[in-house]
Write a protein that holds these residues in place. Structure first.
Motif, PDB file in Angstrom:
ATOM      1  N   GLU A 284       0.853  -1.193   0.000  1.00  0.00           N
ATOM      2  CA  GLU A 284       0.000   0.000   0.000  1.00  0.00           C
ATOM      3  C   GLU A 284       0.895   1.252   0.000  1.00  0.00           C
ATOM      4  OE1 GLU A 284      -0.992   0.466   4.732  1.00  0.00           O
ATOM      5  OE2 GLU A 284      -2.363  -0.712   3.512  1.00  0.00           O
ATOM      6  N   ALA A 285       1.660   1.398  -1.050  1.00  0.00           N
ATOM      7  CA  ALA A 285       2.592   2.520  -1.147  1.00  0.00           C
ATOM      8  C   ALA A 285       1.898   3.658  -1.880  1.00  0.00           C
ATOM      9  CB  ALA A 285       3.854   2.091  -1.881  1.00  0.00           C
ATOM     10  N   ASP A 286       1.421   4.593  -1.072  1.00  0.00           N
ATOM     11  CA  ASP A 286       0.665   5.711  -1.617  1.00  0.00           C
ATOM     12  C   ASP A 286       1.560   6.942  -1.579  1.00  0.00           C
ATOM     13  OD1 ASP A 286      -1.118   7.563  -2.355  1.00  0.00           O
ATOM     14  OD2 ASP A 286      -2.572   7.181  -0.757  1.00  0.00           O
ATOM     15  N   ALA A 287       1.751   7.559  -2.702  1.00  0.00           N
ATOM     16  CA  ALA A 287       2.725   8.641  -2.793  1.00  0.00           C
ATOM     17  C   ALA A 287       2.065  10.004  -2.949  1.00  0.00           C
ATOM     18  CB  ALA A 287       3.686   8.386  -3.941  1.00  0.00           C
ATOM     19  N   ARG A 288       0.845  10.137  -2.472  1.00  0.00           N
ATOM     20  CA  ARG A 288       0.196  11.433  -2.601  1.00  0.00           C
ATOM     21  C   ARG A 288       0.951  12.516  -1.841  1.00  0.00           C
ATOM     22  NH1 ARG A 288      -5.560  10.771  -0.509  1.00  0.00           N
ATOM     23  NH2 ARG A 288      -4.610   8.898   0.351  1.00  0.00           N
ATOM     24  N   VAL A 289       1.023  13.679  -2.405  1.00  0.00           N
ATOM     25  CA  VAL A 289       1.610  14.812  -1.680  1.00  0.00           C
ATOM     26  C   VAL A 289       0.559  15.911  -1.653  1.00  0.00           C
ATOM     27  CG1 VAL A 289       3.494  16.456  -1.543  1.00  0.00           C
ATOM     28  CG2 VAL A 289       3.892  14.200  -2.514  1.00  0.00           C
ATOM     29  N   GLN A 290       0.238  16.344  -0.438  1.00  0.00           N
ATOM     30  CA  GLN A 290      -0.800  17.361  -0.301  1.00  0.00           C
ATOM     31  C   GLN A 290      -0.292  18.497   0.556  1.00  0.00           C
ATOM     32  OE1 GLN A 290      -3.359  14.328   1.328  1.00  0.00           O
ATOM     33  NE2 GLN A 290      -4.916  14.835  -0.186  1.00  0.00           N
ATOM     34  N   ALA A 291      -0.795  19.672   0.250  1.00  0.00           N
ATOM     35  CA  ALA A 291      -0.444  20.826   1.064  1.00  0.00           C
ATOM     36  C   ALA A 291      -1.625  21.172   1.952  1.00  0.00           C
ATOM     37  CB  ALA A 291      -0.098  22.012   0.179  1.00  0.00           C
ATOM     38  N   ILE A 292      -1.295  21.541   3.171  1.00  0.00           N
ATOM     39  CA  ILE A 292      -2.335  21.939   4.124  1.00  0.00           C
ATOM     40  C   ILE A 292      -2.748  23.376   3.820  1.00  0.00           C
ATOM     41  CG2 ILE A 292      -2.757  22.518   6.538  1.00  0.00           C
ATOM     42  CD1 ILE A 292      -2.504  19.677   6.619  1.00  0.00           C
TER      43      ILE A 292
ATOM     44  N   THR B 237      -6.931  20.143   2.475  1.00  0.00           N
ATOM     45  CA  THR B 237      -5.706  19.815   1.761  1.00  0.00           C
ATOM     46  C   THR B 237      -5.896  20.068   0.268  1.00  0.00           C
ATOM     47  OG1 THR B 237      -6.387  17.530   1.552  1.00  0.00           O
ATOM     48  CG2 THR B 237      -5.004  18.076   3.429  1.00  0.00           C
TER      49      THR B 237
ATOM     50  N   MET C 234      -0.524  18.646  -4.393  1.00  0.00           N
ATOM     51  CA  MET C 234       0.619  19.422  -4.851  1.00  0.00           C
ATOM     52  C   MET C 234       1.220  18.846  -6.129  1.00  0.00           C
ATOM     53  SD  MET C 234       2.661  20.450  -1.392  1.00  0.00           S
ATOM     54  CE  MET C 234       3.747  21.638  -2.167  1.00  0.00           C
ATOM     55  N   ASP C 235       0.606  17.748  -6.646  1.00  0.00           N
ATOM     56  CA  ASP C 235       1.188  17.136  -7.853  1.00  0.00           C
ATOM     57  C   ASP C 235       0.907  17.965  -9.092  1.00  0.00           C
ATOM     58  OD1 ASP C 235       2.293  14.996  -6.511  1.00  0.00           O
ATOM     59  OD2 ASP C 235       0.324  13.985  -6.425  1.00  0.00           O
TER      60      ASP C 235
ATOM     61  N   ARG D 285      10.502  14.727  -0.885  1.00  0.00           N
ATOM     62  CA  ARG D 285       9.521  13.994  -1.707  1.00  0.00           C
ATOM     63  C   ARG D 285      10.190  12.882  -2.497  1.00  0.00           C
ATOM     64  NH1 ARG D 285       5.511  17.920  -4.956  1.00  0.00           N
ATOM     65  NH2 ARG D 285       4.957  15.888  -5.830  1.00  0.00           N
TER      66      ARG D 285
ATOM     67  N   PHE E 203      10.064   4.466   0.055  1.00  0.00           N
ATOM     68  CA  PHE E 203       8.778   3.846   0.387  1.00  0.00           C
ATOM     69  C   PHE E 203       7.704   4.905   0.222  1.00  0.00           C
ATOM     70  CE2 PHE E 203       7.270   0.107   3.073  1.00  0.00           C
ATOM     71  CZ  PHE E 203       6.007   0.185   2.575  1.00  0.00           C
ATOM     72  N   PRO E 204       7.031   4.925  -0.899  1.00  0.00           N
ATOM     73  CA  PRO E 204       6.024   5.981  -1.131  1.00  0.00           C
ATOM     74  C   PRO E 204       5.016   6.039   0.012  1.00  0.00           C
ATOM     75  CG  PRO E 204       6.382   4.694  -3.106  1.00  0.00           C
ATOM     76  CD  PRO E 204       7.133   4.011  -2.019  1.00  0.00           C
ATOM     77  N   ARG E 205       4.846   7.213   0.550  1.00  0.00           N
ATOM     78  CA  ARG E 205       3.929   7.440   1.654  1.00  0.00           C
ATOM     79  C   ARG E 205       3.129   8.691   1.364  1.00  0.00           C
ATOM     80  NH1 ARG E 205       2.908   3.318   4.808  1.00  0.00           N
ATOM     81  NH2 ARG E 205       2.616   2.798   2.666  1.00  0.00           N
TER      82      ARG E 205
ATOM     83  N   LEU F  46       2.232  12.356   1.987  1.00  0.00           N
ATOM     84  CA  LEU F  46       2.938  13.502   2.567  1.00  0.00           C
ATOM     85  C   LEU F  46       1.964  14.663   2.725  1.00  0.00           C
ATOM     86  CD1 LEU F  46       6.275  13.487   0.499  1.00  0.00           C
ATOM     87  CD2 LEU F  46       5.729  12.264   2.595  1.00  0.00           C
TER      88      LEU F  46
ATOM     89  N   VAL G 254       2.085  18.593   3.529  1.00  0.00           N
ATOM     90  CA  VAL G 254       3.026  19.706   3.659  1.00  0.00           C
ATOM     91  C   VAL G 254       2.304  20.895   4.273  1.00  0.00           C
ATOM     92  CG1 VAL G 254       4.589  21.240   2.420  1.00  0.00           C
ATOM     93  CG2 VAL G 254       4.255  18.878   1.626  1.00  0.00           C
TER      94      VAL G 254
ATOM     95  N   PRO H 255       2.961  24.543   4.457  1.00  0.00           N
ATOM     96  CA  PRO H 255       3.911  25.533   3.949  1.00  0.00           C
ATOM     97  C   PRO H 255       4.117  26.668   4.945  1.00  0.00           C
ATOM     98  CG  PRO H 255       2.089  25.133   2.427  1.00  0.00           C
ATOM     99  CD  PRO H 255       1.690  24.572   3.732  1.00  0.00           C
TER     100      PRO H 255
END
Lengths: 76, 474
Positions: free
Chosen positions: A54-62, A72, A75-76, B155, B162-164, B166, B168, B170
């Motif tokens: 379950e490798a989830d690579a989402r990147v989100q900004a608060i 959120t 950020m992609d 990132r 290990f993709p997790r 994230l 952020v 700012p």
């Protein structure tokens, strides 16, 4: 086996798996216990694998709204 | 006296001084140590700057505070930029400050050291307060600038290992307001309970790239350090380059030399884990296989040592048959043997005649003695009887003598008989019971009396009795 594995962290699951492997390799278990241990070990292994998968690579900004609530934004 | 000396009103002289001050000095930079610092409710800041030889009052108007460049406090060695002005009402002059800078690295470092000692004394840096990082976090919270290489490094490192997920937050990482934003971001992450749309991070990374000491000052800020200390989520600090040490590194749970290193601390390498898990799985399977193999081996060995039941049964059956046959033969044989023994014993028994013979002989002997003795005794008695022969003559003489004596007594008895008296006219009186009544006093009137005469008896009843004269009623 009744313990819910889904609540178990990867680390704890791995530690339990290691413990079971060592006991099995030690060969001191009774056969019945050994089989039960193996079943638990197999379940732990599946649990660990699913955790690894379950490798989830989402990147989100608060984003803090004016009322202080958080949301959120991707950020992609 | 007045002469040509000009005369000013108070307001005029105050205004002239003010113009002179402002005109002659214009913008100035003044170096000194902050003292008598006071924050007024109006938002203005009042303080004095001093050095070894002097002191000058200073003020920061409310509107300049946010752009000041640092948070002033007593003891701070600063370079203040502003202008000199006077306050005519109070006959005082002061520095109107718009910016403040730390007065050189030494002053800055001394300030940091003071804060470090203070927080160390409070125990904020104690090893016991460090939290362990989670082995595999689901969500990683990052406090850093939205732009720049730091976030990019974190990132890519997380994605590679290990993709997790994230998150952020700012923030400005330097300059005015940076410290407040960093502290608010840390506290904000810690306040997420995970029940809403935003998940609670399992670990936090507070990161900033390298920079001058002044650039990193937000991470030496007391508010930031206290926010880190209060944060319940394990926190990794990665501020500046490897050689830079900021106070946040003392209070964080782990210190990473670079943002990349922080990301490596935060997540394990998935490939290694997969390989490790496969290895364990293989050990698990082979462990059980070996165990069952061992168990099977032991079972086989034990089974081999188990006796052959059918042959055991056959042997037992044969023994039963054998004993049965011998049993059948045993009783008749026994009886036979006993009979033979009985006969043998019987033959050895002596004859009864032999046993009674001596007794009988003695009995015969005694019997013959007895008989002969008896005969002898009879003969003796007869001889004695014969010797004492009896004569009837003396006996007859004795009979005659006794008869004569009897006759004499009879005559005397006859003469004495009452009948003879009755013949002579006397009467015998007797009561009904036969007792002789010899006295008139014994006769009661009306009593019955029996009178015996010589020729018979008659019954009479007494009429009266008298002691002196009896009267008989016949």
């Amino acid at each position: 086996m009744t313990e819910d594995l889904s609540q178990l962290s990867f680390e704890d699951a791995l530690a339990q798996l290691e413990d079971i492997v060592r006991k099995l390799e030690g060969g001191q278990l009774r056969l019945q216990d050994a089989i039960a241990s193996y079943e638990r070990g197999a379940a732990l292994r599946r649990h660990c694998e699913s955790k690894l998968n379950e490798a989830d690579a989402r990147v989100q900004a608060i984003i803090q709204r004016a009322d202080g609530a958080l949301e959120t934004k991707s950020m992609d | 006296m007045a002469g040509n000396v000009p005369e000013y009103s108070v307001s005029e002289i105050s205004g002239a001084i003010r113009r002179t001050l402002e005109g002659n000095f214009g913008r100035v930079r003044v170096r000194g140590e902050i003292t008598e610092f006071k924050r007024y409710p109006s938002g203005h800041l009042y303080f004095s700057l001093k050095d070894e030889g002097g002191k000058i009052a200073g003020v920061v108007w409310r509107g300049s505070v946010s752009r000041l460049g640092l948070a002033p406090e007593n003891g701070l060695e600063i370079i203040a930029t502003g202008k000199v002005s006077s306050y005519g009402e109070r006959s005082s002059y002061q520095l109107i400050v718009e910016r403040m800078e730390y007065a050189g690295e030494g002053a800055l470092l001394a300030r940091i050291e003071r804060l470090r000692l203070k927080l160390a004394a409070e125990g904020l840096f104690d090893a016991a307060r460090k939290r362990a990082l989670p082995f595999l976090p689901d969500v990683i919270g990052i406090v850093t600038s939205a732009q720049g290489a730091v976030l990019h490094d974190i990132r890519t490192t997380v994605a590679r290992r290990f993709p997790r997920r994230l998150l952020v937050w700012p923030v400005a990482v330097q300059g005015e307001g940076a410290a407040g934003q960093v502290a608010a971001a840390i506290a904000g992450f810690d306040a997420i309970d995970g029940r809403g749309a935003v998940p609670r991070p399992d670990v936090l990374i507070v990161a900033r790239g390298g920079g001058s000491l002044e650039d990193l000052m937000a991470f030496n800020d007391e508010a930031v350090l206290r926010a880190v200390d209060a944060c319940r989520i394990p926190l990794i600090s990665a501020v500046g380059h490897e050689t830079d040490t900021t106070l946040i590194d003392f209070v964080s749970d782990r210190r990473a030399p670079t943002p990349t290193a922080a990301a490596e601390m935060a997540v394990p390498a998935r490939a290694e884990l997969v390989a490790d898990l496969a290895h364990r799985a293989a050990r698990l399977t082979s462990g059980l296989a070996r165990l069952t193999q061992t168990a099977r081996l032991r079972l086989d060995r034990t089974a081999a040592r188990m006796p052959d039941l059918p042959s055991l049964l056959a042997t037992a059956r044969m023994r039963v048959d054998d004993r049965g046959e011998r049993l059948d033969r045993a009783l008749p044989g026994l009886i036979e043997r006993r009979r033979a023994a009985l006969l043998a014993t019987g033959r050895m028994m002596p004859s009864p005649l032999l046993l009674t013979g001596p007794g009988r002989a003695r009995l015969d002997l005694v019997a013959s003695h007895l008989l002969s003795g008896l005969r002898q005794a009879l003969r003796d008695r007869r001889a004695r009887t014969d010797r004492a022969r009896l004569s009837p003559a003396p006996l007859a003489a004795m009979v005659r003598e006794r008869r004569a004596h009897l006759n004499g007594l009879a005559g005397r008895l006859e003469s004495l008989s009452p009948m003879a008296v009755l013949e002579r006219g006397y009467v015998l009186v007797r009561d009904p019971s036969g007792v002789a009544v010899t006295r008139a006093a014994d006769v009661r009137p009306g009593s019955r009396l029996e009178l015996t005469f010589a020729d018979g008896v008659t019954e009479v009843r007494a009429v009266r009795a008298d002691s002196s004269q009896g009267q008989l009623d016949l």
